[in-house]
Design a protein around this motif. Sequence first.
Motif, PDB file in Angstrom:
ATOM      1  N   UNK A 725      33.415  47.561  47.999  1.00  0.00           N
ATOM      2  CA  UNK A 725      33.925  47.125  49.303  1.00  0.00           C
ATOM      3  C   UNK A 725      35.448  47.184  49.334  1.00  0.00           C
ATOM      4  N   UNK A 726      36.088  46.760  48.245  1.00  0.00           N
ATOM      5  CA  UNK A 726      37.548  46.840  48.180  1.00  0.00           C
ATOM      6  C   UNK A 726      38.006  48.310  48.299  1.00  0.00           C
ATOM      7  N   UNK A 727      37.341  49.216  47.578  1.00  0.00           N
ATOM      8  CA  UNK A 727      37.747  50.622  47.617  1.00  0.00           C
ATOM      9  C   UNK A 727      37.507  51.225  48.999  1.00  0.00           C
ATOM     10  N   UNK A 728      36.403  50.845  49.627  1.00  0.00           N
ATOM     11  CA  UNK A 728      36.150  51.333  50.989  1.00  0.00           C
ATOM     12  C   UNK A 728      37.187  50.776  51.960  1.00  0.00           C
ATOM     13  N   UNK A 729      37.612  49.521  51.748  1.00  0.00           N
ATOM     14  CA  UNK A 729      38.683  48.957  52.579  1.00  0.00           C
ATOM     15  C   UNK A 729      39.966  49.748  52.398  1.00  0.00           C
ATOM     16  N   UNK A 730      40.252  50.144  51.164  1.00  0.00           N
ATOM     17  CA  UNK A 730      41.438  50.970  50.920  1.00  0.00           C
ATOM     18  C   UNK A 730      41.318  52.300  51.665  1.00  0.00           C
ATOM     19  N   UNK A 731      40.123  52.918  51.641  1.00  0.00           N
ATOM     20  CA  UNK A 731      39.915  54.167  52.378  1.00  0.00           C
ATOM     21  C   UNK A 731      40.144  53.944  53.869  1.00  0.00           C
ATOM     22  N   UNK A 732      39.653  52.815  54.397  1.00  0.00           N
ATOM     23  CA  UNK A 732      39.881  52.524  55.816  1.00  0.00           C
ATOM     24  C   UNK A 732      41.378  52.440  56.121  1.00  0.00           C
ATOM     25  N   UNK A 741      39.049  47.931  57.778  1.00  0.00           N
ATOM     26  CA  UNK A 741      39.628  47.550  56.486  1.00  0.00           C
ATOM     27  C   UNK A 741      39.668  46.036  56.341  1.00  0.00           C
ATOM     28  N   UNK A 742      40.070  45.355  57.390  1.00  0.00           N
ATOM     29  CA  UNK A 742      40.161  43.897  57.339  1.00  0.00           C
ATOM     30  C   UNK A 742      38.808  43.268  57.040  1.00  0.00           C
ATOM     31  N   UNK A 743      37.759  43.787  57.688  1.00  0.00           N
ATOM     32  CA  UNK A 743      36.434  43.232  57.476  1.00  0.00           C
ATOM     33  C   UNK A 743      35.942  43.457  56.054  1.00  0.00           C
ATOM     34  N   UNK A 744      36.142  44.667  55.526  1.00  0.00           N
ATOM     35  CA  UNK A 744      35.647  44.963  54.185  1.00  0.00           C
ATOM     36  C   UNK A 744      36.421  44.173  53.126  1.00  0.00           C
ATOM     37  N   UNK A 745      37.735  44.047  53.316  1.00  0.00           N
ATOM     38  CA  UNK A 745      38.524  43.272  52.361  1.00  0.00           C
ATOM     39  C   UNK A 745      38.101  41.801  52.371  1.00  0.00           C
ATOM     40  N   UNK A 746      37.725  41.310  53.525  1.00  0.00           N
ATOM     41  CA  UNK A 746      37.262  39.919  53.606  1.00  0.00           C
ATOM     42  C   UNK A 746      35.997  39.721  52.770  1.00  0.00           C
ATOM     43  N   UNK A 779      43.646  38.326  57.831  1.00  0.00           N
ATOM     44  CA  UNK A 779      42.374  38.565  57.180  1.00  0.00           C
ATOM     45  C   UNK A 779      41.403  37.401  57.333  1.00  0.00           C
ATOM     46  N   UNK A 780      41.865  36.188  57.010  1.00  0.00           N
ATOM     47  CA  UNK A 780      40.921  35.077  56.965  1.00  0.00           C
ATOM     48  C   UNK A 780      40.386  34.722  58.341  1.00  0.00           C
ATOM     49  N   UNK A 781      41.103  35.146  59.368  1.00  0.00           N
ATOM     50  CA  UNK A 781      40.570  34.886  60.703  1.00  0.00           C
ATOM     51  C   UNK A 781      39.948  36.115  61.309  1.00  0.00           C
ATOM     52  N   UNK A 782      39.919  37.171  60.479  1.00  0.00           N
ATOM     53  CA  UNK A 782      39.450  38.451  61.019  1.00  0.00           C
ATOM     54  C   UNK A 782      37.945  38.538  61.083  1.00  0.00           C
ATOM     55  N   UNK A 783      37.519  39.741  61.519  1.00  0.00           N
ATOM     56  CA  UNK A 783      36.092  39.977  61.705  1.00  0.00           C
ATOM     57  C   UNK A 783      35.558  40.675  60.452  1.00  0.00           C
ATOM     58  N   UNK A 784      34.611  40.057  59.767  1.00  0.00           N
ATOM     59  CA  UNK A 784      34.053  40.645  58.547  1.00  0.00           C
ATOM     60  C   UNK A 784      32.934  41.609  58.929  1.00  0.00           C
ATOM     61  N   UNK A 785      33.171  42.887  58.711  1.00  0.00           N
ATOM     62  CA  UNK A 785      32.157  43.895  59.072  1.00  0.00           C
ATOM     63  C   UNK A 785      31.536  44.473  57.822  1.00  0.00           C
ATOM     64  N   UNK A 786      30.309  44.858  57.963  1.00  0.00           N
ATOM     65  CA  UNK A 786      29.595  45.488  56.843  1.00  0.00           C
ATOM     66  C   UNK A 786      29.485  46.974  57.123  1.00  0.00           C
TER      67      UNK A 786
END
Length: 786
Positions: A725-732, A741-746, A779-786
């Motif tokens: 998930x972290x690596x995919x967030x980096x790709x985003x 990216x925000x959702x995946x990093x969360x 981030x902490x208030x962001x939308x966590x997406x899968x």
Amino acid sequence: MLFHVLGPLEVSGSRKPVSLSAGRQQVVLAVLLLEANRLVPVHRLVDAVWSDAPPSTARGQIHTCVSGLRRRFETAGLGGRIGTRRPGYLLRVSDDELDLHRFDRLVAEGRTAAAAGRPAEAAQRFRSALGLWRGDAPLSGIESDLLRAAVTSLTERRLSVIEECHAVELAQGRHHELVDQLLPLAERHPLREQLHHQLMLALHRCRRPGDALAAYRAIRRRFVAELGIEPSGALRDLHDSILRNDTALDPPPAPRAAAVPAAAAPMVPRMLPAGNPYLTGRDDVVTTVAGLLRGSGTGGVATAVLAGRAGVGKTALAVHIAHRVAPGFPDGQLYARLDDEHGEPVRPEAVLERLLRVLGVPAAAGSRDELAARLRSALAGRRILVVLDGAVDEAQVLSLLPGSATCGVLVTSRHRLTGLSGAKVVELAELTIQHATELLIHLLGIARVSAEPAATFDLIELCGGLPLALRIAGERLAARPHWSIAELTERLGDGQRHLDELSHGPLDVRPGIATACARVGPSAQRLFRLLTLVDGEHFPTWVAGPLLGDPGRAAGDDLEALVDAQLVAVDRRSGPGTHYRIPKLLRSYARELLVRKETPATRAAASSRLLGAWLHLAEQAHSRAVGHSVPVLHGDAERWPLPVPLADQLLRHPLEWFETERAGVVRAVGQAADLGSAELCWDLAVTLAGLMRARDHLEDWRETHTTALTACRQAGDRRGEAVILYSLGTLDMVEQRYDEASGRLALALRAFEEIGDDKGRTLCLRGVAFLSRVGSEPLLGGRATR
């Protein structure tokens, strides 16, 4: 004969000729006759009449045409020749009722007579066959796109028979008769080299060397002007031989009035087997090898080796070439198989004894060297062609070679036999799509093949372009006219039945492969079956080591042994470095061996070692290419390190290595997932991410990580899921998709915190800081997406 297609379409009954209305009725009858005694589907008749634009009433009009033909046949006294059978029609003809069938029979008889050393009989059969033609064009006056290809094929067959007829007549010394026939033929076919070759030879033998040289200059000017190339080597060699007044071109001697007593006359062997009428796609090889053998007598013993794997058509091609050049070897042609029906090598002593008997040399015991000396003595000064089929190695051939330069030698082998000094080695490849299609047309007819172009392509792929496999498939289909080509391809597509379906009567692809496999050592045999664990069409040299569990050079030696045995091919299309591939049919056989001889545990262990080696190389390439500038969260999956010198050699230019091996290492990620090795899967995926970013292969980045994420979730690997998930967030972030990216990093941050991974948590927070700088939502208030 009642039915005629070798000229204008004509049908004669016992009462009167059949009158045919113009247009579609002629097209329908022509297709039925070209496919006589075979079922022709209605849709193929529709295609023949209307090509790509049939009317909605097309099937009904075809039915009307067939009904009309039946009435006309009945009136003419031909009875019920056209039968109806789902999904089409079949026109029945008996032996010799169709001129095309009689033509084929006479040609086959002519070739048999020529092979048996009876040129007068062969010429008579060829002339009778050619006499069936009424004009030069079959089915003249009928317009149909589908029939046009069949007409072209028939015209080509006629020209080939003309050339064969001329060859046997030249061998009889009938050059004076042939000049007048060859002059107009060469004029009408200005680019057909064999006709010009025969014309030049006939003119030279008629003591007209000036005209022969002028004929060469004329064809050379045309080749250069129209094609931008020189004539073939065979034609140039003939030109040079005429300039030298080479006695090898002289006509065969006339029969002597007073015959030498039979006991004193040397025997003239004619041992060549019958030729294969379905040879296609080897014109360049035929020209090259025939030209070499025709040069016998001008230097050392002219020797050619046809090399290639089982089923590629070595024997058929060798026999074809031998028949082509046989007139140049009037003292005979020897033929010997050097392996038995089980593929085992035949002792050279046994072959020597047989050839000496054929040559009339009294049998006597002796060592191999003594027998070889007797053979050389028997061949000395005589123009004899020696064909050695199925040689295992050079040692088996050396004692069978003549010593006289007047002889020629043609060898076939699965090995290249480069140890035969002065031999021309020609390696045969699989047939191209075009030539494989031509072979299927010979076997099945143009209409049947053209009706299923996609299935025909699939069939050629499943047969690996091998002439033997294609012939088996074609003959199976010919024996089952109710099968479509697609039905056979479906059967061949069953991995467990692939090779079972490629067996027909005495023809079978398995024995040749089994023989080649049996001739390599046990370790190479094991590598052959383990190589099927590599996912992909081609692979680099180093995979042999991890598959066998041998990090040293021995595994590489086993791989080269497989190459020498034609079980593995060098792949020259896959980029820098040496790569290999296992041809399709060989891969099917190797898979059978893998299942039969390797336990699931040994297969899994070999796959794990191979994937561990990919991970080791990817990790090393990442370190050398991008270093510590791109941090990677690794797992504990087992690596399989390659020897340091080998790794250094492979990774001298790490990004180039990655570019070359990208397809293979990406597939390795999926293979790890399929094997249930979730940790190896995600570790390899994230290790590749930095290399993919450096080369801008972002789609591969996303594809491998999606695969790894699924594998981690199925295995319950929480850390692996977080890392991906972290690596995919980096790709985003690289793709500027900051919400994703925000959702995946969360999600990744939450997982790292749960498992207590401080390094992962730090990397996620660093990503948060970056997003904050570019203005994304916190981030902490962001939308966590899968």
